[in-house]
Scaffold this motif. Structure first.
Motif, PDB file in Angstrom:
ATOM      1  N   PHE A  48       0.796  -1.226   0.000  1.00 46.76           N
ATOM      2  CA  PHE A  48       0.000   0.000   0.000  1.00 46.76           C
ATOM      3  C   PHE A  48       0.834   1.284   0.000  1.00 46.76           C
ATOM      4  CE2 PHE A  48      -2.607  -3.315   2.018  1.00 46.76           C
ATOM      5  CZ  PHE A  48      -3.627  -3.361   1.096  1.00 46.76           C
ATOM      6  N   GLY A  49       2.105   1.188   0.207  1.00 46.64           N
ATOM      7  CA  GLY A  49       2.975   2.363   0.197  1.00 46.64           C
ATOM      8  C   GLY A  49       3.142   2.972   1.568  1.00 46.64           C
ATOM      9  N   ASN A  50       2.055   3.488   2.123  1.00 44.66           N
ATOM     10  CA  ASN A  50       2.109   4.067   3.467  1.00 44.66           C
ATOM     11  C   ASN A  50       0.695   4.111   4.038  1.00 44.66           C
ATOM     12  OD1 ASN A  50       0.808   6.443   2.440  1.00 44.66           O
ATOM     13  ND2 ASN A  50       2.787   7.275   1.828  1.00 44.66           N
ATOM     14  N   LYS A  51       0.612   4.527   5.279  1.00 39.10           N
ATOM     15  CA  LYS A  51      -0.678   4.583   5.978  1.00 39.10           C
ATOM     16  C   LYS A  51      -1.668   5.477   5.227  1.00 39.10           C
ATOM     17  CE  LYS A  51      -2.436   6.756  10.135  1.00 39.10           C
ATOM     18  NZ  LYS A  51      -2.134   7.315  11.458  1.00 39.10           N
ATOM     19  N   HIS A  52      -1.212   6.614   4.749  1.00 33.71           N
ATOM     20  CA  HIS A  52      -2.128   7.543   4.091  1.00 33.71           C
ATOM     21  C   HIS A  52      -2.676   6.967   2.792  1.00 33.71           C
ATOM     22  CE1 HIS A  52      -3.746  11.157   2.188  1.00 33.71           C
ATOM     23  NE2 HIS A  52      -3.934  11.565   3.432  1.00 33.71           N
ATOM     24  N   ALA A  53      -1.831   6.298   2.034  1.00 31.50           N
ATOM     25  CA  ALA A  53      -2.296   5.689   0.778  1.00 31.50           C
ATOM     26  C   ALA A  53      -3.352   4.623   1.066  1.00 31.50           C
ATOM     27  CB  ALA A  53      -1.120   5.100   0.011  1.00 31.50           C
ATOM     28  N   LEU A  54      -3.152   3.851   2.120  1.00 30.88           N
ATOM     29  CA  LEU A  54      -4.137   2.844   2.503  1.00 30.88           C
ATOM     30  C   LEU A  54      -5.425   3.524   2.978  1.00 30.88           C
ATOM     31  CD1 LEU A  54      -5.050  -0.047   2.981  1.00 30.88           C
ATOM     32  CD2 LEU A  54      -3.748  -0.033   5.138  1.00 30.88           C
ATOM     33  N   PHE A  55      -5.290   4.620   3.709  1.00 35.27           N
ATOM     34  CA  PHE A  55      -6.466   5.368   4.158  1.00 35.27           C
ATOM     35  C   PHE A  55      -7.284   5.859   2.968  1.00 35.27           C
ATOM     36  CE2 PHE A  55      -8.375   9.504   5.384  1.00 35.27           C
ATOM     37  CZ  PHE A  55      -9.305   9.029   6.293  1.00 35.27           C
ATOM     38  N   GLU A  56      -6.611   6.385   1.956  1.00 31.10           N
ATOM     39  CA  GLU A  56      -7.325   6.861   0.766  1.00 31.10           C
ATOM     40  C   GLU A  56      -8.077   5.710   0.104  1.00 31.10           C
ATOM     41  OE1 GLU A  56      -5.182   9.338  -2.032  1.00 31.10           O
ATOM     42  OE2 GLU A  56      -3.913  10.072  -0.394  1.00 31.10           O
ATOM     43  N   GLN A  57      -7.445   4.540   0.012  1.00 31.54           N
ATOM     44  CA  GLN A  57      -8.130   3.383  -0.572  1.00 31.54           C
ATOM     45  C   GLN A  57      -9.329   2.980   0.283  1.00 31.54           C
ATOM     46  OE1 GLN A  57      -5.926   0.015  -2.050  1.00 31.54           O
ATOM     47  NE2 GLN A  57      -4.098   1.269  -2.349  1.00 31.54           N
ATOM     48  N   ALA A  58      -9.171   3.032   1.603  1.00 39.38           N
ATOM     49  CA  ALA A  58     -10.267   2.679   2.506  1.00 39.38           C
ATOM     50  C   ALA A  58     -11.420   3.680   2.362  1.00 39.38           C
ATOM     51  CB  ALA A  58      -9.763   2.639   3.946  1.00 39.38           C
ATOM     52  N   LEU A  59     -11.092   4.953   2.216  1.00 42.29           N
ATOM     53  CA  LEU A  59     -12.123   5.980   2.046  1.00 42.29           C
ATOM     54  C   LEU A  59     -12.850   5.794   0.714  1.00 42.29           C
ATOM     55  CD1 LEU A  59     -13.172   8.294   3.758  1.00 42.29           C
ATOM     56  CD2 LEU A  59     -11.463   9.785   2.714  1.00 42.29           C
ATOM     57  N   ARG A  60     -12.126   5.423  -0.309  1.00 50.56           N
ATOM     58  CA  ARG A  60     -12.771   5.124  -1.603  1.00 50.56           C
ATOM     59  C   ARG A  60     -13.686   3.904  -1.473  1.00 50.56           C
ATOM     60  NH1 ARG A  60      -7.561   6.309  -3.399  1.00 50.56           N
ATOM     61  NH2 ARG A  60      -7.469   8.313  -4.454  1.00 50.56           N
ATOM     62  N   ARG A  61     -13.223   2.892  -0.740  1.00 50.37           N
ATOM     63  CA  ARG A  61     -14.042   1.695  -0.519  1.00 50.37           C
ATOM     64  C   ARG A  61     -15.327   2.083   0.209  1.00 50.37           C
ATOM     65  NH1 ARG A  61     -12.840  -3.706  -0.048  1.00 50.37           N
ATOM     66  NH2 ARG A  61     -11.608  -3.138  -1.857  1.00 50.37           N
ATOM     67  N   TYR A  62     -15.214   2.946   1.196  1.00 45.75           N
ATOM     68  CA  TYR A  62     -16.396   3.418   1.919  1.00 45.75           C
ATOM     69  C   TYR A  62     -17.359   4.091   0.938  1.00 45.75           C
ATOM     70  CZ  TYR A  62     -19.379   5.791   5.260  1.00 45.75           C
ATOM     71  OH  TYR A  62     -20.479   6.236   5.952  1.00 45.75           O
ATOM     72  N   GLU A 118      -5.479  17.403   1.968  1.00 48.29           N
ATOM     73  CA  GLU A 118      -6.094  17.729   0.686  1.00 48.29           C
ATOM     74  C   GLU A 118      -6.769  16.526   0.037  1.00 48.29           C
ATOM     75  OE1 GLU A 118      -4.659  19.358  -3.654  1.00 48.29           O
ATOM     76  OE2 GLU A 118      -3.593  20.093  -1.879  1.00 48.29           O
ATOM     77  N   ALA A 119      -6.100  15.387   0.026  1.00 49.50           N
ATOM     78  CA  ALA A 119      -6.662  14.200  -0.629  1.00 49.50           C
ATOM     79  C   ALA A 119      -7.932  13.730   0.079  1.00 49.50           C
ATOM     80  CB  ALA A 119      -5.628  13.085  -0.678  1.00 49.50           C
ATOM     81  N   ALA A 120      -7.895  13.669   1.407  1.00 48.81           N
ATOM     82  CA  ALA A 120      -9.069  13.229   2.162  1.00 48.81           C
ATOM     83  C   ALA A 120     -10.208  14.224   1.995  1.00 48.81           C
ATOM     84  CB  ALA A 120      -8.716  13.062   3.637  1.00 48.81           C
ATOM     85  N   THR A 121      -9.895  15.513   2.039  1.00 52.55           N
ATOM     86  CA  THR A 121     -10.917  16.540   1.861  1.00 52.55           C
ATOM     87  C   THR A 121     -11.590  16.397   0.498  1.00 52.55           C
ATOM     88  OG1 THR A 121      -9.747  18.072   3.334  1.00 52.55           O
ATOM     89  CG2 THR A 121     -11.335  19.040   1.797  1.00 52.55           C
ATOM     90  N   GLU A 122     -10.787  16.175  -0.529  1.00 56.53           N
ATOM     91  CA  GLU A 122     -11.323  16.021  -1.880  1.00 56.53           C
ATOM     92  C   GLU A 122     -12.225  14.791  -1.995  1.00 56.53           C
ATOM     93  OE1 GLU A 122      -8.944  15.549  -5.811  1.00 56.53           O
ATOM     94  OE2 GLU A 122      -8.373  17.473  -4.893  1.00 56.53           O
ATOM     95  N   LEU A 123     -11.806  13.679  -1.406  1.00 53.54           N
ATOM     96  CA  LEU A 123     -12.628  12.467  -1.446  1.00 53.54           C
ATOM     97  C   LEU A 123     -13.966  12.688  -0.738  1.00 53.54           C
ATOM     98  CD1 LEU A 123      -9.915   9.734  -0.866  1.00 53.54           C
ATOM     99  CD2 LEU A 123     -11.520   9.802  -2.772  1.00 53.54           C
ATOM    100  N   VAL A 124     -13.923  13.325   0.421  1.00 50.45           N
ATOM    101  CA  VAL A 124     -15.157  13.580   1.160  1.00 50.45           C
ATOM    102  C   VAL A 124     -16.042  14.557   0.393  1.00 50.45           C
ATOM    103  CG1 VAL A 124     -16.107  14.594   3.273  1.00 50.45           C
ATOM    104  CG2 VAL A 124     -14.194  12.991   3.413  1.00 50.45           C
ATOM    105  N   GLN A 125     -15.450  15.585  -0.185  1.00 52.93           N
ATOM    106  CA  GLN A 125     -16.249  16.529  -0.975  1.00 52.93           C
ATOM    107  C   GLN A 125     -16.973  15.813  -2.110  1.00 52.93           C
ATOM    108  OE1 GLN A 125     -13.124  19.295  -2.030  1.00 52.93           O
ATOM    109  NE2 GLN A 125     -13.782  20.785  -0.499  1.00 52.93           N
ATOM    110  N   ARG A 126     -16.293  14.883  -2.754  1.00 53.42           N
ATOM    111  CA  ARG A 126     -16.934  14.136  -3.853  1.00 53.42           C
ATOM    112  C   ARG A 126     -18.059  13.250  -3.336  1.00 53.42           C
ATOM    113  NH1 ARG A 126     -11.815  12.205  -7.313  1.00 53.42           N
ATOM    114  NH2 ARG A 126     -10.890  12.413  -5.278  1.00 53.42           N
ATOM    115  N   MET A 127     -17.844  12.615  -2.163  1.00 54.85           N
ATOM    116  CA  MET A 127     -18.907  11.785  -1.588  1.00 54.85           C
ATOM    117  C   MET A 127     -20.119  12.641  -1.245  1.00 54.85           C
ATOM    118  SD  MET A 127     -17.256   8.922   0.899  1.00 54.85           S
ATOM    119  CE  MET A 127     -15.613   9.513   1.222  1.00 54.85           C
TER     120      MET A 127
END
Length: 192
Positions: A48-62, A118-127
């Protein structure tokens, strides 16, 4: 030398989603993830690269599971107000039945990381945009069917419903009973 433990990255993302959902991004440690996924830190980072990259994948899965499921409920056949009431009721019941009282991962992430990640904010904004668009479409359908007054602004009502869902999800995290949530749901649907 032993063979590395085999694991399914798709299952690992699902398990990581649960950890991040329960604990949030900041409070989740790499060790929490290793323990939950049953893999070594090397496998975690190699995959997964790092914790943040895995978090982004988990947020996309959500997003792909929870947000899509919400939209599908809103698109079921039947009267618009009944579908809305059923959907809001389902969210409240699900949150209240959750022993961890996780609420909504998107709302939790917005509260924890918005403006700082920024990445998490963008994902949440899209959701949120997907959900708001679904509510707007529901309102427009209700206007066409005569359930909702045609002079009401569908975009404004879509925003209001998104805000209502966010509030319900937060309230459910601390509610002792469903009473207040039911009052909010009834008032929201009656307002339309």
């Amino acid at each position: 030398m032993g063979r590395p433990k085999q694991f399914d990255p798709d299952v690992a993302v699902e398990q990581a989603m649960d950890v991040f959902w329960r604990k949030g991004y900041v409070r989740t440690t790499p060790q929490d993830l290793v323990d939950a996924l049953g893999i070594g830190k090397g496998s975690l980072y190699n995959t997964f690269g790092n914790k943040h990259a895995l978090f982004e994948q988990a947020l996309r899965r959500y997003r792909d599971s929870q947000t899509v499921a919400l939209i599908e409920m809103l698109e079921e056949p039947g009267p618009v107000k009944a579908r809305l009431r059923k959907t809001l009721g389902f969210l409240a019941e699900t949150d209240l039945a959750d022993p961890d009282r996780r609420g909504c991962m998107a709302v939790n992430t917005a509260a924890e990381l918005a403006g700082r990640d920024e990445a998490a904010t963008e994902l949440v904004q899209r959701m949120f945009a997907l959900t708001e668009d679904a509510f707007r479409a529901l309102i427009e359908e209700g206007q066409r069917s005569g359930e909702i007054a045609p002079e009401r602004d569908p975009a404004a009502l879509g925003s209001l419903l998104l805000n209502t869902v966010a509030g319900l999800r937060i309230m459910a995290r601390v509610a002792e009973s469903p009473d207040r949530l039911v009052r909010v749901i009834d008032a929201t649907v009656d307002f339309l």
